[in-house]
Design a protein around this motif. Structure first.
Motif, mmCIF file in Angstrom:
data_model
loop_
_atom_site.group_PDB
_atom_site.id
_atom_site.type_symbol
_atom_site.label_atom_id
_atom_site.label_comp_id
_atom_site.label_asym_id
_atom_site.label_seq_id
_atom_site.Cartn_x
_atom_site.Cartn_y
_atom_site.Cartn_z
ATOM 1 N N SER A 61 0.840 -1.206 0.000
ATOM 2 C CA SER A 61 0.000 0.000 0.000
ATOM 3 C C SER A 61 0.869 1.247 0.000
ATOM 4 C CB SER A 61 -0.903 0.007 1.243
ATOM 5 O OG SER A 61 -0.132 -0.111 2.414
ATOM 6 N N LEU A 65 0.199 -2.068 -6.233
ATOM 7 C CA LEU A 65 -0.425 -1.581 -5.011
ATOM 8 C C LEU A 65 -1.577 -2.491 -4.603
ATOM 9 C CD1 LEU A 65 -0.489 2.248 -5.764
ATOM 10 C CD2 LEU A 65 1.218 0.947 -4.466
ATOM 11 N N LYS A 66 -1.907 -2.481 -3.315
ATOM 12 C CA LYS A 66 -2.962 -3.355 -2.800
ATOM 13 C C LYS A 66 -4.353 -2.929 -3.252
ATOM 14 C CE LYS A 66 -0.466 -5.171 1.172
ATOM 15 N NZ LYS A 66 -0.331 -5.231 2.642
ATOM 16 N N THR A 67 -4.431 -1.837 -3.975
ATOM 17 C CA THR A 67 -5.703 -1.442 -4.581
ATOM 18 C C THR A 67 -5.980 -2.244 -5.852
ATOM 19 O OG1 THR A 67 -4.506 0.349 -5.698
ATOM 20 C CG2 THR A 67 -5.661 0.904 -3.671
ATOM 21 N N ASP A 89 2.863 3.695 -1.779
ATOM 22 C CA ASP A 89 3.111 4.268 -3.104
ATOM 23 C C ASP A 89 4.114 5.406 -2.958
ATOM 24 O OD1 ASP A 89 3.019 4.969 -5.730
ATOM 25 O OD2 ASP A 89 1.036 5.875 -5.664
ATOM 26 N N ARG A 130 -7.030 -5.184 -8.407
ATOM 27 C CA ARG A 130 -8.121 -6.156 -8.356
ATOM 28 C C ARG A 130 -7.549 -7.558 -8.161
ATOM 29 N NH1 ARG A 130 -11.828 -4.119 -13.486
ATOM 30 N NH2 ARG A 130 -12.464 -2.110 -12.584
#
Length: 205
Positions: free
Chosen positions: A79, A99-101, A81, A103
């Motif tokens: 997470s 990043l953990k965003t 960045d 999908r």
């Protein structure tokens, strides 16, 4: 192998990875010490590594594992960045920085690509390294440009030498030179730059 100090996050990632019949989670770890020890025991093909851990960072893991077994490919899944973290990850050989965003399904796509020898960094990530439209390949010789493209194709130094009909030592000399001219430190960074350029060209038609 999945490295994250949050058990729920680890389990969630493991569940996503295990949905794909091509993959098997062979180990999980929640600390630098545990990750290094388990990597040595199970020798995973790919590691998903978080950067922030209780006893150090994912950079520590990638540096140690990369020295003991360079065949293990690392993906940063974080997470965090941050330009400095990105640069450090590239310098210790990370093949992807996501990043953990992201999908869930995309995680498996990245794992598959990295397992096949590709380097995945998006155009935004590489642009941060070369701002203001700077072309880091402007001063490369024609031979260095050919080597650059073949690195982007995932070829080893030996394969590049065979493809171009030159000695492997000459290939290494070309790589040393093009790294210096591009301001990079590792061939994985070169592969990432080529991948980003090709992705941008594809998107732009």
């Amino acid at each position: 192998m999945i490295v994250d100090d949050h058990e729920i996050v680890r389990r969630g990632i493991a569940e996503i990875v295990d949905r794909d019949d091509d993959f098997e989670v062979v180990a999980e770890a929640g600390s630098v010490e545990d990750a290094i020890r388990r990597a040595e025991l199970v020798k995973p093909d790919v590691m998903l590594v978080d950067l922030q851990l209780p006893d150090g960072t994912g950079i520590d893991i990638m540096r140690s594992v990369g020295q003991s077994d360079p065949s293990i490919k690392a993906i940063v899944l974080t997470s965090f960045d941050d330009d400095g973290a990105l640069t450090e990850a590239l310098e210790v050989g990370a093949r992807a920085y996501i990043l953990k965003t992201v999908r869930g399904g995309e995680i498996n796509d990245v794992i598959r690509a990295v397992a096949e020898g590709r380097v995945l960094l998006d155009e935004r990530t590489m642009t941060r390294r070369f701002p203001d439209g700077e072309n880091p390949t402007a001063s490369l010789t024609p031979s260095e440009r050919k080597v650059l493209e073949l690195i982007g194709d995932g070829m080893s130094n030996r394969e590049i030498g065979e493809n171009l009909g030159i000695a492997e030592k000459t290939v290494k000399n070309h790589i040393t030179s093009l790294l210096a001219k591009m301001g990079l430190q590792r061939r994985t960074q070169v592969a990432a730059w080529v991948a980003a350029q090709r992705a941008a060209a594809w998107r732009n038609g």
